[in-house]
Design an enzyme around this catalytic site. Structure first.
Site, mmCIF file in Angstrom:
data_model
loop_
_atom_site.group_PDB
_atom_site.id
_atom_site.type_symbol
_atom_site.label_atom_id
_atom_site.label_comp_id
_atom_site.label_asym_id
_atom_site.label_seq_id
_atom_site.Cartn_x
_atom_site.Cartn_y
_atom_site.Cartn_z
ATOM 1 C CG ASN A 71 -2.047 -0.962 1.155
ATOM 2 O OD1 ASN A 71 -2.341 -1.517 0.104
ATOM 3 N ND2 ASN A 71 -2.696 -1.191 2.277
ATOM 4 C CG HIS A 460 -15.023 1.963 -10.781
ATOM 5 N ND1 HIS A 460 -15.667 1.911 -9.572
ATOM 6 C CD2 HIS A 460 -13.810 1.367 -10.589
ATOM 7 C CE1 HIS A 460 -14.890 1.321 -8.683
ATOM 8 N NE2 HIS A 460 -13.758 0.980 -9.272
ATOM 9 C CE1 TYR A 493 -8.695 -7.314 -3.117
ATOM 10 C CE2 TYR A 493 -9.921 -5.911 -4.614
ATOM 11 C CZ TYR A 493 -8.720 -6.314 -4.063
ATOM 12 O OH TYR A 493 -7.552 -5.712 -4.452
ATOM 13 N NE ARG A 589 -10.379 -0.621 1.589
ATOM 14 C CZ ARG A 589 -10.531 -0.760 0.278
ATOM 15 N NH1 ARG A 589 -11.329 -1.687 -0.192
ATOM 16 N NH2 ARG A 589 -9.906 0.046 -0.561
ATOM 17 C CG HIS A 617 -13.863 -3.962 -3.010
ATOM 18 N ND1 HIS A 617 -14.545 -4.221 -4.179
ATOM 19 C CD2 HIS A 617 -12.913 -3.059 -3.341
ATOM 20 C CE1 HIS A 617 -14.021 -3.518 -5.169
ATOM 21 N NE2 HIS A 617 -13.034 -2.801 -4.687
#
Length: 713
Positions: A71, A460, A493, A589, A617
């Site tokens: 990350n 998306h 996820y 999150r 997610h």
């Protein structure tokens, strides 16, 4: 769920300029927005907490260290690189924009340095001792027994040496190019057998060849012995630089700007731009030069000058970099109890018994919860569509697909059968552009009609639509999800997916695909909410309706679950709702820019974040709506880019059985007192904790157990 009448109205703080660590000029405690970058680092701190939690098995904690490191790498490659680009603007321009990147970069480096210290303490002080107690040892060269050193010497010559290209750096020549994200050893080289304190060394450099080699070497001996690849190289350095006396060797790594800067491109051939930008990605401007803190000042100064770096590029680190490679840490054959037992995907009670997924979808809407339930049902749905001669049309959006995608294979098979298949491929999906382009070319070769991204906007939305010829006319069946068509990430996820033949939804999905195929110029839906057209305004209307209900004394409230809450307009809308008396529970999150506890409205807004074995997610939005709740699943977070610069969909849930499942899911998320952290203005990530006598609730495990009980009923 959180349905209540309003209390006394209170005032909300007016919006203010923000950019500092506390969210505003002068660090006023009443500013309404937390800084985006520092909020993201706070999220990564929650990941680090999992690595420090003794309740988590030791190998899982190693994995969380790897996630934290991965990350952080992306953060520097994209976000810090973007901030660094602002430094090239003139001060007058920066003042007009209302930003202070120098100050923010200092805050970032301070926070990252603190987290890196915690990282080192977790690894060296907790995890490695626990592994040693289990007979698992991370060795350094000085730990090797003679027979182990001899084994390593042989392994070096046969397996490692062919991949090394050592070279001496000449300070009179142009700087050596360092590839993005690769580890290098910089070696002190002295001119003879005897060196003097006043002499300056020259420096050699070599790239640690991982990949193609594994980052770790397993060494024989009592117990399970592991070494970092660079430590296996260090003893051989004198042979690699035979004309010099070798001194210290220190690991360095250069992180480069990886953003493609495409969101502002509105003309030209996008695919060609992507391909050209991919070629430049490895040569992007530096955003971080990570070095071993033990390296001498003279070495770092030399590398800074040699690579034409700035002071802001220099970031101290530990002896080892790229610790996302801890995912590769070799495990012994017997490691019971050192990692959590995997939760095997559960069967769906109805779909598992169904002879046909499409027929079961026509019967009633079906909801799938990943990774709690098998992603195989989605693959079966696409397989059936690919092989059914009555299916003559398939549309799908592909944002991130697996390396060996079963989804794409089904589309190719359908096209070869003669069905008309349209795949919308997002070639701007960060770090997956090359893979998506490769799949697009393969699909085109098989006869799939491939539509690429539109300049200035990403697609998306996660949708598939199937048209099937039936006696009464064509029937549309759709899959709508919160996560990608990716069978690999569906195993880690936590997402939801809806299979539906409800014409209210499928007709709207068809409208979205007509827009993507450039058959219409806008998206006009009755039931779906679609960005960048009406998703923002429809959400604002529903939030305002909750405010009106609160003012009128009827039931109001919201539960909003997402990955990120960043959009200023949405934050202001939530503050205004709180002012009206609306109770809002946020489950976020990652980035959360709202300030729970803001004077006057803070008691009405509560925010939490859950970090556990699965990556949260899903996006779930629930509005009390005067006692007749409305519940939406979505591909979109409440971020400006999702609301204004992407094609997204939020889809309502109409089936009462599915509403019940999702209500229970949200209840568990809001009841978690084990893995939930409180999000507040101080960003300290305190655990929610349990009250005396309160049962332990871990939302992910509890939801799995609840679904398991239903599958066995």
């Amino acid at each position: 769920m959180n349905e209540q009448a309003p209390e006394t109205e209170v005032s909300v703080v007016e919006p203010g300029e923000e950019w500092s660590a506390q969210g505003g000029p002068g660090d006023r405690p009443d500013d309404r927005l937390l800084n985006r970058e520092l909020s993201w680092l706070s999220f990564n701190g929650r990941v680090l907490q999992e690595a420090m939690d003794p309740r988590v098995p030791v190998f899982d904690r190693l994995n969380f260290l790897a996630i934290f490191s991965s990350n952080l790498d992306e953060f520097f490659r994209v976000r810090v690189a973007s901030l660094r680009s602002l430094l090239r603007l003139k001060k007058k321009k920066l003042k007009k924009l209302g930003v202070r990147p120098n100050r923010l970069l200092r805050d970032i480096h301070f926070m990252v340095t603190s987290q890196q210290e915690s990282f080192g303490s977790a690894l060296r002080g907790k995890i490695l001792p626990e592994l040693e107690a289990e007979g698992i040892f991370l060795l350094s060269p000085r730990d090797l027994l003679p027979e182990q050193a001899a084994y390593l010497s042989r392994a070096f010559e046969t397996r490692i040496r062919p991949h090394l290209e050592p070279r001496v750096l000449d300070e009179t020549e142009e700087g050596t190019f360092l590839s993005d994200g690769r580890i290098y050893l910089v070696v002190e080289l002295w001119p003879g057998e005897v060196s003097h304190s006043w002499e300056r060394p020259t420096y050699g450099i070599l790239e640690v060849p991982s990949p193609p080699l594994s980052r770790f070497v397993v060494v024989p001996g009592i117990g399970h012995n592991v070494m970092f690849l660079e430590d296996a190289i260090r003893p051989a350095l004198p042979g690699l630089f035979p004309d010099h006396e070798v001194g210290g060797a220190f690991a360095v790594k250069l992180t480069r700007d990886a953003d493609l800067y495409l969101e502002e491109e509105f003309e030209g051939d996008l695919v060609e731009k992507i391909q050209k930008s991919l070629n430049k990605r490895e040569t992007g401007l530096p955003s971080r030069f990570l070095y071993d803190l033990q390296a001498p000042y003279s070495l770092i100064t030399f590398m800074k000058d040699h690579l034409s770096l700035e002071d802001e590029d220099l970031v101290p680190g530990g002896r080892y970099h790229n610790l996302q490679d801890l995912f590769q840490f070799p495990r012994p054959a017997k490691s019971e109890g050192l990692a959590r037992e995997p939760l095997s995907p559960l069967p769906h009670p109805a779909l598992d018994r169904a002879a046909s997924i499409m027929a079961a979808t026509v019967e009633k809407d079906r909801i799938l919860h990943f990774p709690y339930q098998s992603y195989g049902y989605v693959l079966r749905f696409l397989d059936e569509a690919a092989d059914d001669p009555a299916v003559d049309r398939i549309w799908i959006t592909l944002y991130r697909v697996a390396k060996d995608s079963a989804v794409v294979r089904s589309l190719i098979r359908a096209a070869r059968r003669g069905a008309k298949v349209t795949a919308f491929v997002e070639v701007q999906a960060r770090f997956d552009e090359a893979r998506n382009l490769g799949w697009a070319r393969e699909m085109e070769a098989a006869g799939v009609h491939t539509v690429y991204s539109m300049p200035g906007i990403k697609v998306h939305a996660k949708m598939a639509l199937v048209s099937r010829r039936e006696a009464g006319g064509d029937r549309l069946l759709a899959y709508l999800g919160t996560g990608n068509f990716n069978e690999r990430t569906a195993g880690i996820y936590a997402d939801h997916g809806l299979l539906t033949a409800d014409s209210r939804l499928t007709e709207d999905v068809l409208q979205v695909f007509r827009f993507l195929c450039k058959e219409v110029e806008t998206i006009s839906c009755t039931h779906l909410l679609a960005a960048p057209f009406d998703l923002r305004t429809r959400f604002e209307e529903m939030i305002e309706k909750e405010s009106a209900n609160a003012r009128a004394g009827t039931f109001s409230g919201m539960v909003l679950k997402m990955n990120a809450l960043e959009d200023q307009g949405m934050v202001d809308a939530l503050y205004l709702a709180a002012k009206a008396g609306v109770r809002t529970d946020l489950i976020v999150r990652g980035i959360c820019r709202i300030r729970p506890g803001l004077p006057g409205v803070g008691a009405r807004i509560k925010a939490r974040s859950i970090v556990d074995r699965f990556l949260e997610h899903a996006r779930v939005y629930r509005f009390v709506n005067g006692g007749s709740p409305r519940l939406f699943l979505a591909s979109a977070d409440l971020m400006k880019r999702n609301l204004d610069r992407r094609v997204e969909v939020a889809f309502p849930i109409y089936d009462p059985d599915i509403v019940e499942e999702l209500e229970h899911f949200l209840h568990l998320q809001l009841s978690d007192n084990t893995k939930a952290r409180i999000l507040d203005a101080d960003q300290e990530n305190h655990y929610v904790g349990r009250r005396a006598g309160e049962p332990r609730v871990e939302a992910q495990d509890s939801f799995y157990q609840w679904l398991e009980s239903r599958s066995e009923a």
